[in-house]
Design a protein around this motif. Structure first.
Motif, PDB file in Angstrom:
ATOM      1  N   THR A  59       0.810  -1.223   0.000  1.00  0.00           N
ATOM      2  CA  THR A  59       0.000   0.000   0.000  1.00  0.00           C
ATOM      3  C   THR A  59       0.844   1.275   0.000  1.00  0.00           C
ATOM      4  O   THR A  59       0.298   2.370   0.159  1.00  0.00           O
ATOM      5  CB  THR A  59      -1.014   0.057   1.161  1.00  0.00           C
ATOM      6  OG1 THR A  59      -0.333   0.309   2.392  1.00  0.00           O
ATOM      7  CG2 THR A  59      -1.844  -1.214   1.241  1.00  0.00           C
ATOM      8  N   SER A  60       2.163   1.170  -0.195  1.00  0.00           N
ATOM      9  CA  SER A  60       2.990   2.368  -0.315  1.00  0.00           C
ATOM     10  C   SER A  60       2.539   3.169  -1.538  1.00  0.00           C
ATOM     11  O   SER A  60       2.392   2.611  -2.632  1.00  0.00           O
ATOM     12  CB  SER A  60       4.457   1.981  -0.455  1.00  0.00           C
ATOM     13  OG  SER A  60       5.268   3.133  -0.644  1.00  0.00           O
ATOM     14  N   PRO A  61       2.306   4.470  -1.414  1.00  0.00           N
ATOM     15  CA  PRO A  61       1.827   5.245  -2.565  1.00  0.00           C
ATOM     16  C   PRO A  61       2.916   5.435  -3.619  1.00  0.00           C
ATOM     17  O   PRO A  61       4.093   5.617  -3.297  1.00  0.00           O
ATOM     18  CB  PRO A  61       1.429   6.587  -1.940  1.00  0.00           C
ATOM     19  CG  PRO A  61       2.239   6.689  -0.688  1.00  0.00           C
ATOM     20  CD  PRO A  61       2.387   5.289  -0.185  1.00  0.00           C
ATOM     21  N   VAL A  62       2.511   5.387  -4.878  1.00  0.00           N
ATOM     22  CA  VAL A  62       3.400   5.761  -5.971  1.00  0.00           C
ATOM     23  C   VAL A  62       3.486   7.284  -5.980  1.00  0.00           C
ATOM     24  O   VAL A  62       2.470   7.974  -5.837  1.00  0.00           O
ATOM     25  CB  VAL A  62       2.881   5.229  -7.317  1.00  0.00           C
ATOM     26  CG1 VAL A  62       3.771   5.683  -8.461  1.00  0.00           C
ATOM     27  CG2 VAL A  62       2.798   3.710  -7.282  1.00  0.00           C
ATOM     28  N   LEU A  63       4.691   7.816  -6.143  1.00  0.00           N
ATOM     29  CA  LEU A  63       4.921   9.254  -6.070  1.00  0.00           C
ATOM     30  C   LEU A  63       5.565   9.765  -7.352  1.00  0.00           C
ATOM     31  O   LEU A  63       6.232   9.019  -8.071  1.00  0.00           O
ATOM     32  CB  LEU A  63       5.824   9.588  -4.880  1.00  0.00           C
ATOM     33  CG  LEU A  63       5.333   9.169  -3.489  1.00  0.00           C
ATOM     34  CD1 LEU A  63       6.418   9.442  -2.454  1.00  0.00           C
ATOM     35  CD2 LEU A  63       4.040   9.897  -3.128  1.00  0.00           C
ATOM     36  N   ALA A  64       5.387  11.057  -7.612  1.00  0.00           N
ATOM     37  CA  ALA A  64       6.104  11.750  -8.678  1.00  0.00           C
ATOM     38  C   ALA A  64       7.241  12.525  -8.033  1.00  0.00           C
ATOM     39  O   ALA A  64       7.001  13.408  -7.200  1.00  0.00           O
ATOM     40  CB  ALA A  64       5.163  12.683  -9.429  1.00  0.00           C
ATOM     41  N   THR A  65       8.476  12.172  -8.379  1.00  0.00           N
ATOM     42  CA  THR A  65       9.652  12.758  -7.728  1.00  0.00           C
ATOM     43  C   THR A  65      10.662  13.220  -8.776  1.00  0.00           C
ATOM     44  O   THR A  65      10.508  12.975  -9.970  1.00  0.00           O
ATOM     45  CB  THR A  65      10.344  11.738  -6.797  1.00  0.00           C
ATOM     46  OG1 THR A  65      11.097  10.799  -7.580  1.00  0.00           O
ATOM     47  CG2 THR A  65       9.320  10.983  -5.950  1.00  0.00           C
ATOM     48  N   GLY A  66      11.715  13.862  -8.309  1.00  0.00           N
ATOM     49  CA  GLY A  66      12.783  14.293  -9.193  1.00  0.00           C
ATOM     50  C   GLY A  66      13.843  13.237  -9.429  1.00  0.00           C
ATOM     51  O   GLY A  66      14.846  13.518 -10.092  1.00  0.00           O
ATOM     52  N   TYR A  67      13.638  12.015  -8.911  1.00  0.00           N
ATOM     53  CA  TYR A  67      14.632  10.954  -9.015  1.00  0.00           C
ATOM     54  C   TYR A  67      14.198   9.891 -10.018  1.00  0.00           C
ATOM     55  O   TYR A  67      13.195   9.203  -9.805  1.00  0.00           O
ATOM     56  CB  TYR A  67      14.859  10.308  -7.647  1.00  0.00           C
ATOM     57  CG  TYR A  67      15.404  11.264  -6.621  1.00  0.00           C
ATOM     58  CD1 TYR A  67      16.771  11.531  -6.544  1.00  0.00           C
ATOM     59  CD2 TYR A  67      14.546  11.939  -5.747  1.00  0.00           C
ATOM     60  CE1 TYR A  67      17.277  12.418  -5.611  1.00  0.00           C
ATOM     61  CE2 TYR A  67      15.042  12.831  -4.814  1.00  0.00           C
ATOM     62  CZ  TYR A  67      16.405  13.072  -4.747  1.00  0.00           C
ATOM     63  OH  TYR A  67      16.896  13.967  -3.834  1.00  0.00           O
ATOM     64  N   PRO A  68      14.932   9.721 -11.118  1.00  0.00           N
ATOM     65  CA  PRO A  68      14.582   8.670 -12.085  1.00  0.00           C
ATOM     66  C   PRO A  68      14.661   7.287 -11.451  1.00  0.00           C
ATOM     67  O   PRO A  68      15.605   6.971 -10.731  1.00  0.00           O
ATOM     68  CB  PRO A  68      15.634   8.834 -13.191  1.00  0.00           C
ATOM     69  CG  PRO A  68      16.183  10.214 -12.998  1.00  0.00           C
ATOM     70  CD  PRO A  68      16.109  10.507 -11.539  1.00  0.00           C
ATOM     71  N   THR A  69      13.662   6.467 -11.711  1.00  0.00           N
ATOM     72  CA  THR A  69      13.577   5.109 -11.176  1.00  0.00           C
ATOM     73  C   THR A  69      13.182   4.174 -12.303  1.00  0.00           C
ATOM     74  O   THR A  69      12.244   4.465 -13.044  1.00  0.00           O
ATOM     75  CB  THR A  69      12.527   5.033 -10.057  1.00  0.00           C
ATOM     76  OG1 THR A  69      12.861   5.970  -9.017  1.00  0.00           O
ATOM     77  CG2 THR A  69      12.445   3.640  -9.458  1.00  0.00           C
ATOM     78  N   ALA A  70      13.892   3.054 -12.443  1.00  0.00           N
ATOM     79  CA  ALA A  70      13.594   2.099 -13.512  1.00  0.00           C
ATOM     80  C   ALA A  70      12.610   1.039 -13.018  1.00  0.00           C
ATOM     81  O   ALA A  70      12.756   0.501 -11.917  1.00  0.00           O
ATOM     82  CB  ALA A  70      14.877   1.441 -14.010  1.00  0.00           C
TER      83      ALA A  70
END
Length: 210
Positions: free
Chosen positions: A68-79
């Motif tokens: 249940t951890s929320p998906v976030l929009a961040t400044g860190y690229p994640t693959a």
């Protein structure tokens, strides 16, 4: 697995018919529209893909990996792993978005079609073919044949033609007035959602391989 190309996509949830959108740093489901907050650049990176929002230029990530951890929009690229799932009973192709080498994947909370429903990380502990399984599958609708690196590039483009769904004139450009957004949200009933989602884009056939 069929790879997605480096392009701009809209992701529509199989269960709710809502599209992946951003609201601040939150990633949520919203009724499909032509807003750039629902446009996602898929960037191949190693064996996975970086997912960047066209409007905000932020990347899909999370703070802590747990159920249940929320998906976030961040400044860190994640693959991420993006896996193709073909459903023969619907003659349709969907995608799972997974954290690499794990059972965690994107999930629309409760499959709820209400605007701003949270998109979260969930594991695979569910009943086979349940409605909750449908919450974890996404239709990838390609909007542009080639990706741009900045939102301003899209604003300047005058001749790039969108990969339009059937029934929409291919003469529309990025600077054309978009069609009227689809209003309302899809019912939460399981039966027939796949057909409604397909009809929303003017096609009842499978999404083409990319």
């Amino acid at each position: 697995m069929t790879q997605l190309s480096h392009a701009i996509y809209k992701f529509v949830n199989r269960q709710s018919g809502t599209a992946m959108d951003v609201a601040g740093d939150s990633v949520v489901g919203m009724p499909p529209s032509w807003f750039m907050t629902q446009q996602w650049e898929i960037i191949p990176s190693g064996d996975g893909y970086i997912i960047r929002n066209v409007e905000t230029q932020k990347y899909l990530s999370f703070q802590t990996l747990f159920r249940t951890s929320p998906v976030l929009a961040t400044g860190y690229p994640t693959a991420w792993d993006i896996n193709r799932v073909y459903l023969p009973n619907e003659n349709a192709v969907f995608y799972e978005i997974r954290w690499p080498h794990s059972s965690y994947l994107f999930d629309l909370a409760g499959g709820d079609s209400a605007p701003k429903t949270r998109i979260q990380i969930m594991d695979e502990s569910l009943e086979p073919h349940s409605a909750y399984d449908r919450c974890r599958l996404w239709r990838a609708v390609k909007l542009y044949h080639s990706a741009s690196t900045t939102a301003s590039h899209h604003d300047r483009a005058t001749t790039s033609v969108m990969a339009q769904p059937h029934g929409i004139s291919p003469t529309h450009t990025l600077n054309s007035r978009p069609p009227k957004p689809i209003r309302g949200s899809c019912p939460r009933t399981v039966v027939g959602n796949g057909r409604r989602n397909a009809n929303m884009y003017g096609s009842t056939g499978p999404v083409p391989n990319h």
